[in-house]
Design a protein around this motif. Sequence first.
Motif, mmCIF file in Angstrom:
data_model
loop_
_atom_site.group_PDB
_atom_site.id
_atom_site.type_symbol
_atom_site.label_atom_id
_atom_site.label_comp_id
_atom_site.label_asym_id
_atom_site.label_seq_id
_atom_site.Cartn_x
_atom_site.Cartn_y
_atom_site.Cartn_z
ATOM 1 N N UNK A 33 0.822 -1.198 -0.057
ATOM 2 C CA UNK A 33 0.090 0.127 0.068
ATOM 3 C C UNK A 33 0.838 1.105 0.102
ATOM 4 N N UNK A 34 1.966 1.061 0.481
ATOM 5 C CA UNK A 34 3.121 2.439 0.575
ATOM 6 C C UNK A 34 3.516 2.526 -0.752
ATOM 7 N N UNK A 35 3.299 1.947 -1.789
ATOM 8 C CA UNK A 35 3.935 1.908 -3.258
ATOM 9 C C UNK A 35 2.676 2.681 -4.203
ATOM 10 N N UNK A 36 1.603 2.853 -3.594
ATOM 11 C CA UNK A 36 0.531 3.242 -4.563
ATOM 12 C C UNK A 36 0.616 4.757 -4.614
ATOM 13 N N UNK A 37 0.398 5.261 -5.902
ATOM 14 C CA UNK A 37 0.394 6.693 -6.341
ATOM 15 C C UNK A 37 1.792 7.338 -6.293
ATOM 16 N N UNK A 38 3.008 6.493 -6.459
ATOM 17 C CA UNK A 38 3.951 7.042 -6.933
ATOM 18 C C UNK A 38 4.357 7.488 -8.212
ATOM 19 N N UNK A 39 4.889 8.772 -8.392
ATOM 20 C CA UNK A 39 5.330 9.038 -9.584
ATOM 21 C C UNK A 39 6.843 9.153 -9.868
ATOM 22 N N UNK A 40 7.168 8.337 -11.068
ATOM 23 C CA UNK A 40 8.774 8.388 -11.265
ATOM 24 C C UNK A 40 9.020 9.489 -12.297
ATOM 25 N N UNK A 41 10.078 10.373 -12.037
ATOM 26 C CA UNK A 41 10.590 11.320 -12.909
ATOM 27 C C UNK A 41 12.013 10.795 -13.279
ATOM 28 N N UNK A 42 12.411 10.771 -14.562
ATOM 29 C CA UNK A 42 13.501 10.237 -15.166
ATOM 30 C C UNK A 42 14.022 11.735 -15.582
ATOM 31 N N UNK A 43 15.087 12.018 -15.012
ATOM 32 C CA UNK A 43 15.845 13.178 -15.007
ATOM 33 C C UNK A 43 16.870 13.329 -16.042
ATOM 34 N N UNK A 44 17.154 14.476 -16.747
ATOM 35 C CA UNK A 44 18.267 14.736 -17.618
ATOM 36 C C UNK A 44 19.426 15.147 -17.038
ATOM 37 N N UNK A 45 19.609 15.792 -15.816
ATOM 38 C CA UNK A 45 20.683 16.315 -15.223
ATOM 39 C C UNK A 45 20.932 15.674 -13.928
#
Length: 222
Positions: A33-45
């Motif tokens: 349940x702690x993993x729900x609603x997570x957004x991943x941002x793959x960064x350039x810098x």
Amino acid sequence: NLVFYNFNDNLSEEQHNSLIKGISFLENSTEISSLKGITILIRKTERINSNSQQPFYGNNYEDSKVINIYPRALKNEGYREIPEISGLEATVVHEFSHPIYTKMEQKLRQEWSNFGWETATEEEQKNENIWAIKPKESNKCITKYAQFAPDEDFCESIVGLYAKSLKLNSEKKIFLESKIFNEIENLSLAQITKKEKIELPKLPENIKYHKKEVSKVSIIKK
């Protein structure tokens, strides 16, 4: 349903698969349940980690449910002292393990701390620049980075469990298998769907977006 935004170059098929496999593995956690609603941002810098003084593989903002993945994780090389696993796979597993640690019951955290951790004196914290708790038995830590704090040790150990590394301490392995994961098994890849138009999620004020075209991928477990 998990969403990530790619601000970097397009991921290869192998990188897509690595991302999905790591996330699918953690769905066996008792703290799913702690993993729900997570957004991943793959960064350039790149960003520098103040602990290791090396470029970050990734980091996370638990309150905003955001995980950053940095260029170092995308390089074609093994991960720290666990070279049998790619940087991307390991980073996904490591960063998603932080919310699991945060949500763990206090008694389980204490049990984890008993695996070679002790309270540091105020003088040690000041003179040696270490945290309030320090490794008493650093040889039980699977990587040097795991020696920074119990939560980093926990996350790095889960990476070791995922990689089936022989370097993982046997006591920690038993703890993770019996108390954190319901069942460890080989998992099939999730279904990937791509969408053209996107709306960026709300983030804390200290996190800024660069204006450019990005891609959005939704990962939906079958």
